[in-house]
Design a protein around this motif. Structure first.
Motif, mmCIF file in Angstrom:
data_model
loop_
_atom_site.group_PDB
_atom_site.id
_atom_site.type_symbol
_atom_site.label_atom_id
_atom_site.label_comp_id
_atom_site.label_asym_id
_atom_site.label_seq_id
_atom_site.Cartn_x
_atom_site.Cartn_y
_atom_site.Cartn_z
ATOM 1 N N THR A 49 0.725 -1.224 -0.028
ATOM 2 C CA THR A 49 -0.159 0.043 0.081
ATOM 3 C C THR A 49 0.822 1.321 0.217
ATOM 4 N N SER A 50 2.143 1.042 -0.144
ATOM 5 C CA SER A 50 3.207 2.216 0.068
ATOM 6 C C SER A 50 3.111 2.892 -1.450
ATOM 7 N N ILE A 51 3.200 4.158 -1.516
ATOM 8 C CA ILE A 51 3.301 5.020 -2.423
ATOM 9 C C ILE A 51 4.651 5.472 -2.821
ATOM 10 N N SER A 52 4.949 5.801 -4.146
ATOM 11 C CA SER A 52 6.114 6.286 -4.494
ATOM 12 C C SER A 52 6.341 7.853 -4.101
ATOM 13 N N ILE A 53 7.545 8.278 -4.021
ATOM 14 C CA ILE A 53 7.761 9.715 -3.575
ATOM 15 C C ILE A 53 7.289 10.662 -4.826
ATOM 16 N N TYR A 54 7.226 9.934 -6.023
ATOM 17 C CA TYR A 54 6.929 10.763 -7.082
ATOM 18 C C TYR A 54 5.574 11.049 -7.073
ATOM 19 N N ASP A 55 4.480 10.120 -6.342
ATOM 20 C CA ASP A 55 3.043 10.344 -6.422
ATOM 21 C C ASP A 55 2.798 11.399 -5.422
ATOM 22 N N LEU A 56 3.786 12.077 -4.809
ATOM 23 C CA LEU A 56 3.468 13.166 -3.934
ATOM 24 C C LEU A 56 3.231 14.398 -4.678
ATOM 25 N N PHE A 83 5.717 17.579 6.421
ATOM 26 C CA PHE A 83 5.072 16.317 6.740
ATOM 27 C C PHE A 83 3.837 16.333 5.843
ATOM 28 N N ILE A 84 3.572 15.184 5.288
ATOM 29 C CA ILE A 84 2.773 14.900 4.366
ATOM 30 C C ILE A 84 1.406 13.721 4.730
ATOM 31 N N GLU A 85 0.147 13.979 4.742
ATOM 32 C CA GLU A 85 -0.507 13.060 5.217
ATOM 33 C C GLU A 85 -1.399 12.576 4.021
ATOM 34 N N SER A 86 -1.611 11.267 3.838
ATOM 35 C CA SER A 86 -2.391 10.670 2.907
ATOM 36 C C SER A 86 -3.332 9.516 3.422
ATOM 37 N N THR A 87 -4.030 8.926 2.562
ATOM 38 C CA THR A 87 -4.866 7.749 2.959
ATOM 39 C C THR A 87 -3.986 6.347 3.167
ATOM 40 N N ASN A 88 -2.823 6.566 2.667
ATOM 41 C CA ASN A 88 -1.953 5.303 2.828
ATOM 42 C C ASN A 88 -0.885 5.558 4.061
ATOM 43 N N GLY A 89 -1.135 6.813 4.657
ATOM 44 C CA GLY A 89 -0.396 6.969 6.125
ATOM 45 C C GLY A 89 0.458 8.334 5.923
ATOM 46 N N SER A 90 0.969 8.821 6.878
ATOM 47 C CA SER A 90 1.933 10.064 6.946
ATOM 48 C C SER A 90 3.281 9.483 6.729
#
Length: 164
Positions: A93-100, A120-127
């Motif tokens: 469920t992790s995302i790539s840094i490029y998806d930020l 600090f970035i929050e998303s549905t996949n975690g912070s």
């Protein structure tokens, strides 16, 4: 029939171990000759052969031919409806840094005009917290809301988010 069913069940539970042992043998043919599929198909062929022999008056050679065709059909159905989709499924469920890029967050370590800070970035996949640099080459203070403009070399380039 019972032997192939037992082997199919054992390979279901010990599939990774068997795959490791038979890795060289099945590498050249890929997933198409998966041991679980082969033993499962053998169980279908055996089971349909037993049923046709017991409940019909068809000749044994025709029973064998029909059972092989049913087994072949089951093999392809399982392969194309289960094995291929499951092999393409994502396990992470992790995302790539490029998806930020385009995400919003908050500065947790002040970003100097020509230096690095942390956001600090929050998303549905975690912070997550990531290294950041000012996109506009201006100082961005701790606690400021930001937007990620682009990502280069594993560093987020951010701008202050105004209008909040």
């Amino acid at each position: 029939m019972w032997g192939s069913l037992a082997i199919a069940i054992i390979s279901l539970f010990l599939g990774d171990l068997l795959e490791g042992l038979l890795d060289g043998l099945f590498d050249s043919v890929g997933e198409f000759l998966n041991p679980l599929l082969l033993f499962g198909t053998l169980a279908v062929v055996s089971g349909s052969g037993v049923l046709f022999t017991k409940y019909s008056s068809i000749s044994n050679w025709y029973v064998l031919l029909i059972s092989l065709l049913i087994g072949l059909g089951a093999y392809f159905l399982i392969y194309y409806l289960l094995v291929i989709p499951m092999s393409k499924a994502e396990a992470s469920t992790s995302i790539s840094i490029y998806d930020l890029a385009g995400k919003t967050g908050e500065v947790i370590t002040t970003i100097p005009a020509n230096g690095y800070g942390e956001v600090f970035i929050e998303s549905t996949n975690g912070s997550r917290s990531e290294s950041a640099k000012s996109f506009d080459s201006v100082k961005i203070k701790q606690g400021t809301h930001i937007v990620v403009v682009e990502v280069k070399d594993q560093v987020l380039y951010v701008s202050e988010l105004t209008g909040l």
